[in-house]
Design a protein around this motif. Structure first.
Motif, mmCIF file in Angstrom:
data_model
loop_
_atom_site.group_PDB
_atom_site.id
_atom_site.type_symbol
_atom_site.label_atom_id
_atom_site.label_comp_id
_atom_site.label_asym_id
_atom_site.label_seq_id
_atom_site.Cartn_x
_atom_site.Cartn_y
_atom_site.Cartn_z
ATOM 1 N N LEU A 189 3.356 2.740 -8.750
ATOM 2 C CA LEU A 189 3.860 2.224 -7.476
ATOM 3 C C LEU A 189 5.356 1.925 -7.573
ATOM 4 O O LEU A 189 5.828 1.385 -8.574
ATOM 5 N N ARG A 190 6.080 2.315 -6.526
ATOM 6 C CA ARG A 190 7.514 1.988 -6.479
ATOM 7 C C ARG A 190 7.815 1.392 -5.109
ATOM 8 O O ARG A 190 7.340 1.884 -4.088
ATOM 9 N N LEU A 191 8.608 0.349 -5.120
ATOM 10 C CA LEU A 191 8.982 -0.297 -3.866
ATOM 11 C C LEU A 191 10.073 0.528 -3.190
ATOM 12 O O LEU A 191 10.981 1.012 -3.862
ATOM 13 N N ILE A 192 9.965 0.686 -1.888
ATOM 14 C CA ILE A 192 10.982 1.465 -1.186
ATOM 15 C C ILE A 192 12.202 0.577 -0.962
ATOM 16 O O ILE A 192 12.102 -0.615 -0.709
ATOM 17 N N HIS A 216 -2.054 -2.155 2.059
ATOM 18 C CA HIS A 216 -2.390 -3.585 2.019
ATOM 19 C C HIS A 216 -3.820 -3.869 2.483
ATOM 20 O O HIS A 216 -4.322 -4.968 2.304
ATOM 21 N N TYR A 259 5.359 5.364 -3.041
ATOM 22 C CA TYR A 259 5.594 4.119 -2.297
ATOM 23 C C TYR A 259 4.270 3.654 -1.694
ATOM 24 O O TYR A 259 3.388 4.467 -1.435
ATOM 25 N N PRO A 260 4.160 2.350 -1.400
ATOM 26 C CA PRO A 260 2.956 1.900 -0.703
ATOM 27 C C PRO A 260 2.891 2.530 0.688
ATOM 28 O O PRO A 260 3.917 2.626 1.365
ATOM 29 N N GLY A 261 1.722 2.981 1.108
ATOM 30 C CA GLY A 261 1.556 3.541 2.444
ATOM 31 C C GLY A 261 1.240 2.447 3.448
ATOM 32 O O GLY A 261 0.978 1.295 3.067
ATOM 33 N N PRO A 262 1.240 2.795 4.749
ATOM 34 C CA PRO A 262 1.017 1.781 5.786
ATOM 35 C C PRO A 262 -0.315 1.030 5.642
ATOM 36 O O PRO A 262 -0.417 -0.118 6.055
ATOM 37 N N GLN A 269 2.551 7.058 -0.643
ATOM 38 C CA GLN A 269 3.436 8.159 -0.246
ATOM 39 C C GLN A 269 4.215 8.602 -1.479
ATOM 40 O O GLN A 269 5.031 7.839 -2.011
ATOM 41 N N ARG A 273 -3.694 5.839 5.029
ATOM 42 C CA ARG A 273 -2.592 6.333 4.202
ATOM 43 C C ARG A 273 -2.263 5.275 3.171
ATOM 44 O O ARG A 273 -1.582 4.307 3.464
ATOM 45 N N VAL A 315 1.273 11.864 9.478
ATOM 46 C CA VAL A 315 1.262 12.035 8.021
ATOM 47 C C VAL A 315 2.292 13.107 7.674
ATOM 48 O O VAL A 315 2.768 13.817 8.560
#
Lengths: 284, 227
Positions: A279-282, A181, A175-178, A257, A254, A226
């Protein structure tokens, strides 16, 4: 009792982990490949919380000093009980005095050994898993591990036991981490298209990756929580994947994930193996 | 890739949410290393704890954020966000003040503080002045992290703000009092470390045979004292 005649790279006692203590800086730890540890436990009829042995890489040799039943799951491994070949993911009857030899691992690198009602070692902060730092509990030649004598055939509680399929080439989903972006679109693309190689300086705390570093400047963050599977971007421009013994907070961005099931997959990859990310969207 | 956007969710309060994993929700405030933020985090977490929300397994605070870990079979991100939006009531920090100051006795310098001279050269302050500044400041315990029992302290005097060592030490002895990068702290166990060591304490920060394993908690005031 199990007597350790020889250890390979690393051997330790693990369970599901140590929870509720992260606010004191205590890592969750636990089996690197939770799925395979659960399979080994299921086969001998244990609760999922039972402690197992985690055998990393080949070369271990264990002598049993009682009659019992065991099961092994995880890495595809050449196993011998005295001079007889035995197999993972099945019940194995042990007679007092027999020696188990863990030979080459043809796929994966972590093997879990479950015994009737689990390894009988003392708990440490509500868990039998290792605690890094001064509280390391790696096992060594000559160590004796208490297990229960159990001559009866164990009753499996869960008949639906499916060993994990180790896929060394498959993309690792994350997933994308904080701080994802904060990377430029170009750097995001580069990270997702790079084939990384697991570095030799990798262990239960984290996997360092080698490959093409991104040049983008992304500043350190204020130390923030983390967890296992968090991928940090090091100042070198290369990612670091935090694994089960990782610290509770960290100051590197980060970026990703790793999904829970793919932390298990990563646990079966060893230094030199490749890693690609997808990448997978949560979602909920 | 734009559909993944930034992923941050803004509610009506002063913090934002981020879905960090299937079983973790991150809350983040704007200003880090700030006593007011630290108070707001503690206040928010204690309000969540008092409400006894279903499924939360543990909450981990940091400088300007907190991770809420939950059992994904019992709850989910959206339910938690909604509950937190509803239950959280901002309160003034003057309503709760903790005036207890926890004293940590330190042997500064000599074999206990091998980097004190380096810090002196780098800051242009005398060794005596460094010890005076370090031991008269009252620090806020923001959170515990990194290693079992490692305290993240806020309030280091700006005159003692120096970069980390170029090469980290492979082994820093347990109890070493150190500073770097605008922070000061104590190594609770033998570990590698890149901070400058100025002293050592006998104080225990972590005992795995006790539960809770440490007597320290966020919100405490900490003062180092020369012995």
């Amino acid at each position: 009792m199990i007597e350790i005649l020889r250890t390979g790279s690393h051997m330790c006692i693990v369970d599901r982990g140590r929870f509720g203590l992260r606010k004191y800086g205590v890592p969750t730890s636990g089996s690197m490949d939770q799925a395979s540890a659960a399979v080994a436990n299921s086969i001998v009829g244990n609760d999922m919380s039972a402690a197992v042995l985690e055998l990393y890489m080949p070369g271990h040799q264990l002598k049993f000093h009682c009659d019992t039943y065991i099961a092994l799951s995880g890495a595809r491994t050449q196993l011998q009980l005295d001079n007889r070949n035995i197999y993972t993911d099945s019940i194995i009857k042990i007679t007092k005095g027999q020696v188990l030899s863990v030979g080459s691992m043809t796929k994966g690198c972590r093997l879990y050994l479950a015994t009737y009602q689990g390894i009988q070692t003392a708990e440490f902060l509500k868990s039998k898993s290792p605690l890094t730092g001064s509280y390391d509990r790696s096992l060594h030649k000559g160590d004796q591990i208490k297990i229960l004598n159990h001559p009866q055939f164990p009753v499996q509680k869960n008949s639906n036991i499916v060993p994990i399929k180790i896929e060394l080439q498959k993309e690792i989903t994350a997933y994308p981490g904080p701080e994802w972006h904060k990377l430029s679109k170009g750097d995001q693309k580069k990270i997702l298209s790079t084939t990384y190689m697991i570095d030799y300086k990798s262990d239960r705390m984290g996997y360092r990756l080698n490959g093409t570093a991104i040049k983008g400047d992304i500043e350190e963050i204020f130390s923030s929580p983390v967890m296992p599977g968090t991928i940090q971007l090091l100042p070198s421009g290369l990612p670091l994947i935090l694994m089960r013994d990782c610290q509770t907070t960290g100051g590197y961005p980060r970026i990703l994930q790793v999904t829970e099931s793919d932390i298990n997959q990563l646990s079966q990859r060893r230094p030199g193996d490749e890693v690609n990310f997808q990448l997978r969207l949560i979602d909920n | 890739m734009s559909k993944f956007n930034k992923g941050w969710i803004k509610g009506k309060h002063t913090f934002s949410y981020f879905k960090s994993s299937k079983y973790a929700l991150l809350l983040e405030w704007k200003k880090a290393k700030d006593p007011k933020t630290n108070f707001n985090i503690r206040s928010c977490l204690s309000q969540i704890e008092d409400t006894d929300l279903t499924g939360i397994t543990e909450m981990v605070p940091a400088y300007h954020s907190a991770m809420i870990y939950f059992n994904s079979r019992l709850t989910n991100h959206d339910k938690l966000i909604q509950s937190i939006e509803d239950l959280y009531k901002p309160i003034e920090s003057k309503d709760i003040t903790n005036n207890d100051i926890k004293i940590i006795e330190v042997n500064y310098g000599f074999e206990f503080g091998p980097d004190l001279d380096f810090v002196s050269t780098h800051t242009g302050l005398s060794v005596e002045k460094i010890i005076e500044i370090h031991s008269t400041t009252i620090y806020d315990l923001h959170f515990i992290g990194f290693l079992p029992g490692f305290l993240y302290l806020g309030g280091l005097d700006k005159r003692l703000d120096i970069p980390r060592r170029a090469t980290p030490r492979i082994r820093v002895p347990s109890g070493s009092v150190a500073l770097a990068a605008g922070q000061t702290g104590v190594y609770p166990s033998d570990s590698p470390g890149g901070w400058h060591i100025i002293g050592r304490t006998e104080q225990s920060f972590f005992n795995p045979h006790l539960n809770p394993p440490t007597e320290f908690e966020p919100g405490m005031k900490i003062k180092f004292q020369v012995i």
